[in-house]
Enzyme design. Structure first.
Site, PDB file in Angstrom:
ATOM      1  N   GLY A  59       0.810  -1.209   0.000  1.00  0.00           N
ATOM      2  CA  GLY A  59       0.000   0.000   0.000  1.00  0.00           C
ATOM      3  C   GLY A  59       0.844   1.259   0.000  1.00  0.00           C
TER       4      GLY A  59
ATOM      5  CB  VAL B   5      -0.692  -8.327  -2.209  1.00  0.00           C
ATOM      6  CG1 VAL B   5      -0.456  -9.478  -1.239  1.00  0.00           C
ATOM      7  CG2 VAL B   5       0.575  -7.497  -2.367  1.00  0.00           C
TER       8      VAL B   5
ATOM      9  CD  GLU C 159     -13.911  18.064   3.780  1.00  0.00           C
ATOM     10  OE1 GLU C 159     -13.243  18.520   4.725  1.00  0.00           O
ATOM     11  OE2 GLU C 159     -13.436  17.288   2.915  1.00  0.00           O
TER      12      GLU C 159
END
Length: 416
Positions: A13, A81, A172
């Site tokens: 990641g 993965v 937002e």
């Protein structure tokens, strides 16, 4: 000492947590393999800005190879993965086997639709660049279609935008979309009656931004209502078929747009880990950020579950991921020296959320405030944290242009 003799650290990641771990080991005698299914690091807090045509995807993403160009002990591999073997200490990626001495799983999270198949099919989400661009194309297409739709009910459905989830992302997005309609689309579509347009924010609970202090919740609600956002608390979404939203009480909202921001769960690779799971499929980890019985394997960021001193789980925020990445790197260095790893303690830097131009809420050093000053802090903090000097300059210019001229620059409908 050559590369083969150095401990091999595999990081899964390239989000905030993975990035900070790799950076923290830059000067250590290790060989790092950083794996991600994408070739870029994404600044997720601004993903909604791509969706509402405020920024280009390239302005909130940076190639991983560019970020680590000068870090000689790191190799990047783009791939997925598919298996993690903790007992034999290897991972599988695209059919190849990669052995490790230390493993850092920073795989992040994915959208949780809670079993709503029709929602997953017809709804929009903000999880990566692809979904953000898809959302932008859809929103802009709704205005184009509405501009030549004679049927009043159909036109209203095209101009009704429903956002589900009253967390920071939902708040937002709702505020930014309302501003887009009020300040920009009115100029682009002078013959379209945008008084018919509405932004509806649905929240199943009694509060917006639930983890925030009550004074910030109230300020957020007030700021959104000032921007003509229809906020509906204690309102559950039951279904969405692409044409109408069905609520928990059976009532219906005619809308062709639903943006889902109400749920997340740990990345798919986490499901197969032989570890205890908590809410949202997150892995219960030890205070040292490692897995029980596997001290050389760390799980950090959104995929991990750890409580603070008050017994509350740490939130899925970039600030948590960044600090955990730094702590994981320190613990790996300690273990290489034969020392005991240290417990992680999250230092809360404060809370921030923006509702639009000159409007934000903040809690810093125990003081809550809202309005222009909070918004300025939000702007500069986000610009500072964007990866890449060029991107910082471009985003700052775009926001300044939009601020002074009320004109988003990226209103393009592109091929998906």
């Amino acid at each position: 000492m050559n590369t083969k003799q150095k401990p091999h650290v595999v990081i899964i990641g390239a989000g905030f947590a993975g990035l900070e771990t790799a950076r923290g080991l830059a000067n250590s005698p290790v060989h790092i393999t950083l794996i991600d299914k994408n070739n870029h690091h994404l600044f997720q807090p601004l993903l909604y800005q791509v969706a509402i045509a405020g920024l280009l995807p390239s302005q909130i993403a940076q190639p991983v190879r560019t970020i680590f160009r000068k870090q000689k002990n790191l190799a990047f591999q783009m791939g997925k993965v598919t298996e993690i073997n903790l007992n034999e200490k290897f991972v599988k990626m695209n059919g190849s086997v990669i052995a490790y001495d230390y493993l850092v799983i920073a795989a992040g999270a994915r959208t949780n639709f809670f079993g709503f198949d029709t929602l997953e099919k017809h709804g929009l989400q903000l999880k990566d660049l692809e979904t953000a661009v898809t959302t932008r194309n859809h929103l802009l297409s709704m205005f184009e279609q509405a501009s030549h739709e004679a049927d009043l009910e159909k036109r209203k459905a095209m101009l009704t935008f429903v956002i589900v989830g009253g967390g920071p992302t939902g708040v937002e997005t709702a505020g930014a979309l309302a501003e887009l309609i009020t300040h920009v689309m009115r100029k682009d579509y002078p013959r379209l009656n945008l008084n018919e347009a509405q932004v509806i924010l649905l929240e199943a609970g009694p509060h917006l931004i639930a983890p925030y202090p009550d004074e910030l919740r109230q300020a957020t609600l007030r700021l959104l209502k000032d921007k003509k956002v229809d906020v509906r608390l204690n309102t559950k979404m039951q279904d969405f078929n692409g044409l109408r939203v069905t609520l928990g009480d059976g009532s219906v909202i005619g809308s062709q747009t639903l943006i889902w921001t109400a749920g997340a769960k740990a990345a798919e690779i986490i499901d197969a880990l032989p570890a205890e799971k908590a809410s949202m499929g997150r892995v219960r980890i030890q205070a040292t950020l490692s897995l029980p019985q596997f001290p050389e394997a760390f799980v950090i960021g959104d995929a991990s579950f750890l409580t603070n001193g008050n017994g509350q789980p740490l939130p899925m925020l970039s600030t948590v991921a960044i600090q955990q990445g730094q702590a994981a790197a320190k613990n790996i260095r300690l273990m290489m020296e034969g020392k005991e790893p240290k417990a992680f303690h999250y230092k809360d830097p404060g809370l921030l959320a923006t509702v639009g131009r000159n409007a934000a809420v903040a809690r810093i050093f125990g003081v809550s405030f809202s309005g222009f000053i909070a918004w300025v802090i939000w702007v500069f903090l986000h610009i500072y944290r964007i990866i890449g000097f060029r991107n910082r300059i471009i985003v700052m210019f775009n926001w300044a242009w939009d601020y002074f001229f009320y004109d988003n620059q990226v209103r393009l409908i592109t091929r998906e």
